[in-house]
Design a protein around this motif. Structure first.
Motif, mmCIF file in Angstrom:
data_model
loop_
_atom_site.group_PDB
_atom_site.id
_atom_site.type_symbol
_atom_site.label_atom_id
_atom_site.label_comp_id
_atom_site.label_asym_id
_atom_site.label_seq_id
_atom_site.Cartn_x
_atom_site.Cartn_y
_atom_site.Cartn_z
ATOM 1 N N TYR A 1 0.839 -1.205 0.000
ATOM 2 C CA TYR A 1 0.000 0.000 0.000
ATOM 3 C C TYR A 1 0.872 1.254 0.000
ATOM 4 O O TYR A 1 0.612 2.218 -0.726
ATOM 5 C CB TYR A 1 -0.914 -0.020 1.221
ATOM 6 N N LYS A 2 1.902 1.239 0.802
ATOM 7 C CA LYS A 2 2.786 2.403 0.916
ATOM 8 C C LYS A 2 3.487 2.714 -0.406
ATOM 9 O O LYS A 2 3.559 3.870 -0.824
ATOM 10 C CB LYS A 2 3.823 2.157 2.019
ATOM 11 N N THR A 3 3.996 1.672 -1.059
ATOM 12 C CA THR A 3 4.767 1.886 -2.290
ATOM 13 C C THR A 3 3.890 2.115 -3.519
ATOM 14 O O THR A 3 4.343 2.709 -4.493
ATOM 15 C CB THR A 3 5.705 0.699 -2.554
ATOM 16 N N GLN A 4 2.631 1.670 -3.464
ATOM 17 C CA GLN A 4 1.764 1.812 -4.631
ATOM 18 C C GLN A 4 0.667 2.866 -4.467
ATOM 19 O O GLN A 4 0.021 3.240 -5.444
ATOM 20 C CB GLN A 4 1.118 0.455 -4.968
ATOM 21 N N VAL A 5 0.477 3.334 -3.246
ATOM 22 C CA VAL A 5 -0.563 4.345 -3.012
ATOM 23 C C VAL A 5 0.037 5.620 -2.411
ATOM 24 O O VAL A 5 -0.022 6.694 -3.029
ATOM 25 C CB VAL A 5 -1.685 3.803 -2.087
ATOM 26 N N VAL A 6 0.626 5.518 -1.236
ATOM 27 C CA VAL A 6 1.081 6.707 -0.504
ATOM 28 C C VAL A 6 2.198 7.438 -1.240
ATOM 29 O O VAL A 6 2.094 8.643 -1.519
ATOM 30 C CB VAL A 6 1.543 6.332 0.923
ATOM 31 N N GLU A 7 3.257 6.713 -1.563
ATOM 32 C CA GLU A 7 4.410 7.367 -2.204
ATOM 33 C C GLU A 7 4.095 7.893 -3.601
ATOM 34 O O GLU A 7 4.463 9.034 -3.922
ATOM 35 C CB GLU A 7 5.598 6.405 -2.211
ATOM 36 N N PRO A 8 3.398 7.120 -4.461
ATOM 37 C CA PRO A 8 3.040 7.675 -5.778
ATOM 38 C C PRO A 8 2.125 8.890 -5.684
ATOM 39 O O PRO A 8 2.246 9.821 -6.490
ATOM 40 C CB PRO A 8 2.329 6.499 -6.470
ATOM 41 N N TYR A 9 1.213 8.885 -4.693
ATOM 42 C CA TYR A 9 0.319 10.041 -4.531
ATOM 43 C C TYR A 9 1.123 11.291 -4.176
ATOM 44 O O TYR A 9 0.918 12.362 -4.771
ATOM 45 C CB TYR A 9 -0.722 9.760 -3.448
ATOM 46 N N ILE A 10 2.031 11.172 -3.207
ATOM 47 C CA ILE A 10 2.840 12.331 -2.798
ATOM 48 C C ILE A 10 3.688 12.822 -3.968
ATOM 49 O O ILE A 10 3.759 14.019 -4.250
ATOM 50 C CB ILE A 10 3.731 11.974 -1.593
ATOM 51 N N ARG A 11 4.316 11.884 -4.660
ATOM 52 C CA ARG A 11 5.164 12.252 -5.803
ATOM 53 C C ARG A 11 4.339 12.950 -6.892
ATOM 54 O O ARG A 11 4.751 13.972 -7.452
ATOM 55 C CB ARG A 11 5.851 11.013 -6.368
ATOM 56 N N ALA A 12 3.180 12.389 -7.197
ATOM 57 C CA ALA A 12 2.340 12.958 -8.258
ATOM 58 C C ALA A 12 1.877 14.365 -7.906
ATOM 59 O O ALA A 12 1.830 15.251 -8.770
ATOM 60 C CB ALA A 12 1.140 12.046 -8.500
ATOM 61 N N ASP A 13 1.563 14.583 -6.629
ATOM 62 C CA ASP A 13 1.104 15.908 -6.215
ATOM 63 C C ASP A 13 2.240 16.927 -6.297
ATOM 64 O O ASP A 13 2.034 18.077 -6.695
ATOM 65 C CB ASP A 13 0.558 15.841 -4.786
ATOM 66 N N ILE A 14 3.446 16.519 -5.937
ATOM 67 C CA ILE A 14 4.596 17.436 -5.991
ATOM 68 C C ILE A 14 4.943 17.787 -7.438
ATOM 69 O O ILE A 14 5.267 18.929 -7.755
ATOM 70 C CB ILE A 14 5.822 16.805 -5.299
ATOM 71 N N THR A 15 4.866 16.813 -8.312
ATOM 72 C CA THR A 15 5.307 17.015 -9.699
ATOM 73 C C THR A 15 4.188 17.454 -10.633
ATOM 74 O O THR A 15 4.440 17.739 -11.806
ATOM 75 C CB THR A 15 5.915 15.704 -10.246
#
Length: 440
Positions: free
Chosen positions: A403-417
């Protein structure tokens, strides 16, 4: 049972009785053999201690236990994620001991038995452990799980750049940001030739920041919930860091692609970056195996060092068939002398497959981490993590890593970029994750 009666001639009675006596003796002998075989099978079954774990080093621990023990024999059954194998299917041999991550849950009490008797019978002492780690294995003041090992987040830097690092033992996110920014350097054409720290270069750092901002991901009734407000603060902080200190997400990403493609310790030794994020297991394994001019600092927030989510715990399965043997193994494993012998054997073998410390991390036995580990990992002598600062993570589900690697981290990255203000919501990432996971 039906009785069968029959008549025989009188002159045959004596012979019949003699024959019956011989048959009876034979049957008794066979019955004794059968009983002995059954007893032997039962005894062998009782002596076997079945341990489920995904920690490969427990094979070495079992070997050491068996070498010094004649009453019980430990055998290892590898489970990629032991928590996902519970409850045990009826057609599978049940474990006696389970060792792994994600064992704390709302169902812990259903799967494990209370271990209070280990303390009341003086087989182990509660004083041996880091208190908050031990407390995390309790349910309503009763001990169901024991902590085995844990890891902590850190940043490394090359000692040639220590003038940029003003703090001696630990760094906050703000200090990491400030010191990294001072290290930044551009070429004549205004492109970066050095960036002190690139948050987007390591996805694990993104989820760590969410933890340090108290996003509080946790499991509630089989669902993952979090503090939405603090998660948004996480994204805002990281976005400001990337855009203000490193100019933009695109520029930082281009720099990382061009210069930070190498292992994290080479990133800092190359001089391209001041800090690289890592965890204590990787940090001390690397420093132990290679002669590197590196130093490290723990990452802290509000005076706390937040443990990695995957810290390892151990418990006795509620339907264990050899609870006595399981208790003996646990009492043996947590002794200081035993863990020291484990470390000595590792040091003597120096295998590349060996993990850091005990079960891949700092030992939850405080005396081992504070007094024995530094003998083998001398870099710890200058900066041992203070016990009172170690923070245990929330209860997390067995599929948290996914969940962390496929939901949390991609969400944060996508919002920043994201180039637009309305980025993809985290709920969409979760829907995609659920489709993948539950379709398997």
């Amino acid at each position: 049972m039906k009785k069968i009666s029959f008549l025989v001639p009188v002159h045959s009675l004596i012979r019949l009785c003699l024959a019956s006596s011989l048959v009876l003796l034979g049957l008794t002998s066979c019955q004794e053999q059968k009983t002995n075989l059954t007893y032997q099978h039962f005894a062998q079954r009782e002596r076997r201690i079945v341990i489920w774990t995904n920690c490969s080093e427990f094979a070495q621990y079992a070997e050491l236990f068996n070498k010094n023990n004649t009453e019980n024999r430990a055998i290892i059954v590898y489970k990629e994620n032991p928590a996902l194998s519970l409850p045990v299917p009826k057609d599978e041999l049940p474990p006696d001991i389970i060792v792994g991550s994600w064992l704390r849950s709302d169902k812990t009490k259903k799967n494990f038995c209370s271990l209070d008797y280990l303390f009341t019978h003086n087989q182990i002492s509660s004083e041996m452990f880091y208190k908050n780690l031990l407390d995390s294995g309790k349910i309503r003041h009763s001990q169901y799980l024991l902590p085995v090992s844990f890891n902590l987040p850190a940043v490394i830097f090359d000692k040639s750049n220590e003038a940029f690092v003003s703090e001696n033992y630990m760094l906050t996110l703000e200090e990491l940001r400030e010191m990294g920014s001072k290290y930044n350097q551009k070429k004549a054409n205004e492109t970066f030739q050095r960036i002190g720290f690139a948050p987007l270069n390591n996805s694990s750092f993104l989820s760590l920041t969410a933890k340090l901002f108290y996003s509080d991901f946790t499991e509630v009734k089989n669902n993952i919930v979090w503090n939405a407000e603090n998660l948004e603060k996480t994204v805002s902080f990281l976005k400001s860091w990337v855009q203000t200190e490193n100019q933009s997400a695109q520029i930082e990403s281009d720099f990382s692609f061009k210069y930070l493609f190498m292992p994290y310790y080479r990133q800092v030794s190359s001089g391209r970056t001041l800090f690289a994020y890592t965890s204590s297991d990787s940090l001390f394994k690397t420093m132990h195996e290679q002669d590197l001019n590196l130093d490290y600092r723990w990452i802290v927030q509000d005076g706390k060092i937040f443990m990695d989510d995957s810290f390892v715990m151990m418990g006795i399965y509620k339907k264990s068939e050899n609870r006595t043997g399981a208790s003996e193994f646990i009492s043996w494993f947590f002794q200081n002398e035993v863990q020291r012998e484990i470390l000595e054997r590792k040091e003597a073998s120096r295998l590349e497959t060996d993990m850091f410390g005990i079960a891949g991390g700092f030992s939850a036995v405080r005396g081992v981490t504070e007094h024995i580990l530094p003998i083998f990992y001398t870099q710890l002598l200058s900066n041992l993590p203070p016990a009172q600062m170690i923070q245990v993570p929330q209860k997390l589900p067995p599929r948290w890593e996914s969940y962390k690697t496929q939901v949390v981290e991609p969400y944060i990255r996508a919002d920043i970029t994201s180039a637009t203000p309305q980025a993809k919501p985290i709920s969409e990432f979760e829907k995609e994750w659920r489709k993948k996971v539950f379709a398997e």
